[in-house]
Write an enzyme that holds these catalytic residues in place. Sequence first.
Site, PDB file in Angstrom:
ATOM      1  N   THR A 107       1.086  -1.559   0.471  1.00 40.76           N
ATOM      2  CA  THR A 107       0.127  -0.375  -0.017  1.00 40.76           C
ATOM      3  C   THR A 107       1.240   0.779   0.024  1.00 40.76           C
ATOM      4  OG1 THR A 107      -1.717  -1.551   0.697  1.00 40.76           O
ATOM      5  CG2 THR A 107      -1.877   1.329   1.464  1.00 40.76           C
ATOM      6  N   TRP A 155      -0.118  -9.963   2.264  1.00 42.42           N
ATOM      7  CA  TRP A 155      -0.140  -9.187   0.976  1.00 42.42           C
ATOM      8  C   TRP A 155       0.478  -9.987   0.049  1.00 42.42           C
ATOM      9  CZ3 TRP A 155      -1.406  -7.501   5.992  1.00 42.42           C
ATOM     10  CH2 TRP A 155      -2.689  -6.914   5.396  1.00 42.42           C
ATOM     11  N   ASN A 197      -4.335 -11.355   1.721  1.00 40.33           N
ATOM     12  CA  ASN A 197      -5.033  -9.543   1.903  1.00 40.33           C
ATOM     13  C   ASN A 197      -6.457  -9.421   0.432  1.00 40.33           C
ATOM     14  OD1 ASN A 197      -5.663  -7.337   3.010  1.00 40.33           O
ATOM     15  ND2 ASN A 197      -4.581  -6.671   1.219  1.00 40.33           N
ATOM     16  N   GLU A 198      -7.517  -9.112   0.921  1.00 40.96           N
ATOM     17  CA  GLU A 198      -8.319  -9.251  -0.223  1.00 40.96           C
ATOM     18  C   GLU A 198      -8.327  -9.776  -1.615  1.00 40.96           C
ATOM     19  OE1 GLU A 198      -7.587  -5.046   0.348  1.00 40.96           O
ATOM     20  OE2 GLU A 198      -8.961  -4.616   2.298  1.00 40.96           O
ATOM     21  N   GLU A 286     -10.675  -5.679   8.394  1.00 43.18           N
ATOM     22  CA  GLU A 286      -9.866  -4.349   8.414  1.00 43.18           C
ATOM     23  C   GLU A 286     -10.847  -3.305   8.001  1.00 43.18           C
ATOM     24  OE1 GLU A 286      -6.423  -5.036   5.959  1.00 43.18           O
ATOM     25  OE2 GLU A 286      -7.025  -2.408   5.209  1.00 43.18           O
TER      26      GLU A 286
END
Length: 665
Positions: A107, A155, A197-198, A286
């Site tokens: 990020t 991630w 993650n996602e 989150e």
Amino acid sequence: MTDDSKVNLRPSRSCVGALLLALSWCSLSNAKGVETPSQAQTITINPKRGGREFEGIGAVSAGASTRLLADYPEQERRSILDFLFKPSFGANLGELKIEIGGDVNSTCGAEPSHARTREELEHPRKEYFERGYEWWLMNEARARNPDIHFGCLEWGVPGWVGEGRFYSSDNIAYVVGFLEGARRFHGIEFDHVGIWNERPYDLEYIGELRKSLDLHGFNRVKIVAADSCCKAQWSIADDITAKPDLLKIVDAFGGHYPERYDQAPVKPYESDPDLKASGKPIWNSEGGPWKGDWAGFDYLVKMYNRDYIEGRMTKALTWSPVTSHYPSDSMPYSGLMTARTPWSAHFDVEPSIWAAAHTTQFVKPGWRYDDGACGYLQQGGSFVSLFDPKDPKAVSVILETIDATVRQQLRIGMPKGTEVARVAIWRTISGSESFVHLPDLRLTAGFLTLDLEARSVYSVTTTDGQAKGAADVPGESPFPLPYKSNFQACAIGRSPPFFADQCGSFEIVLRHGSDGRCLGQVVTREGIEWDPGEGLVETVLGDGHWSNYRVSAGIHLLEPYSYAAILGRVTELHRSHGAPEGYWLKLRSSGAWELMAGTRSLAKGLSNCDAYQWHTLTLEMTGDLVRASLDGKEIAALHDSSYSIGMAGLGSSYNRVELDDVEIR
């Protein structure tokens, strides 16, 4: 006024009969010109009705969000950590979830890997588990709160894992190796681990991960699935009916930002009926507003209450604990508070710290919700009531009136057995006062009646020990110029102060062929990115408002088909791909050089230098005039207005590259 029965707030006769405690009318505000409803809304607390177990409020340190905190002077760093983790001081966070680093942009930058090669995974060393700052952060959090829980999630991962395939036996070994290193070198036991993650999950992988965790002695480590996002956060519910074994494997269901999405079929703060029916914990794994100001405060206090009221979520983790990364246009803030100028030691204790404190200082993990005393206020706002099943005298009610426009009354009936001398009241009025301890209220026979101000938060409790911490905060100052470093005073294997890696890893190494130290880029293979695309290996430092300056650095290429670069006026750090958003001058191992503005080539040429020797690159920007030099000789001078301000930085290809004598004037 809305009918009580429509929001399930009318007390039953048995509950009213059980009320032994009371308080005569008490006004907690003196606002003029605000009407108070003539009839008070009533709630009663009855632990026999029961509810789910509260599992805590925490934060997610990931995406390089905490990078600059480690560079703060000791005194201020200690204060910042106290506001985050110290009980009865500030946010009192009960959980810290961290990123399992992979040397890829996640990020606001890259977090380092504990196993950059298969060799490092198979033969772990302590120094591999001291890379970056997450280990330090966990140890500091644990020192303040020995009962804190730790979670972790990937991630992205190094490119050697699965030969580029994330869902692989290699990656399971990578995760298990991370947990083993945490236990062996830091004595840290993780409470839970996620999947990816996602990103889409893989059910077979989840099952194999569970088997491997059990095989290696991590039976207590819970699996959380699937950390999905963006109206798909509860997509794993579709697999519960089709694959009932999933309920035996997954210990908790976690979704990201469930409070944000208000388009069908997902409503804000809602989870999924099948997940609720499963009986397994449901978490906001989150969430948050990505800011610590009053708007962030309003967002969080609503989220903390309504996650449970609507979605029966019992844990809330916000990204991030502290904005301690360089800002960019798309990601200026992220945390509950701000600390991103370590050179000045300045930090901001923002309202969001007290949003968390309004719950965490009044309720402990292990308490239970009273579902019959959780709901909505008739004139705007919400409330949740919790109790300690081990202590019948411990009761707290958290109320928020953020959406209210009028003052309103609420009558609270305490449960039988709560024979205490007084009730404590803490209040925040959004935009004007934060976490104020109002005069305690003595109990007499009757009801506790409160006059609630609009746009406020109240914590009502029979417990004590709450406090509002404070600290001396130095004034803010700009990044000190001129800047110059030869890295001789920096520790081997560590990132030098103020440098923030965006992809790859820039750390202190021994200079090739000498005993001196320099900065080395050490990642030689592109990883499996969280956000797919061409990762840009760079590290940045400085001030995003810099305009006219000169940056220079010594570069040493060690491998063929490689390049090194210096950067100026870099503006965007949020997962940029392909090229920096700024000017950059690079030299290739072939001797070719090129001056770029983002992805656009401004000038290029071929030098006759030996690229495998040390050379100096210089980039100077004055107004729209951009000059580039190689070893003191100007190789380009031109006018370009693509970028007017921005930070400085260094970059490279995925190769071993050495950099030294960085200077910014």
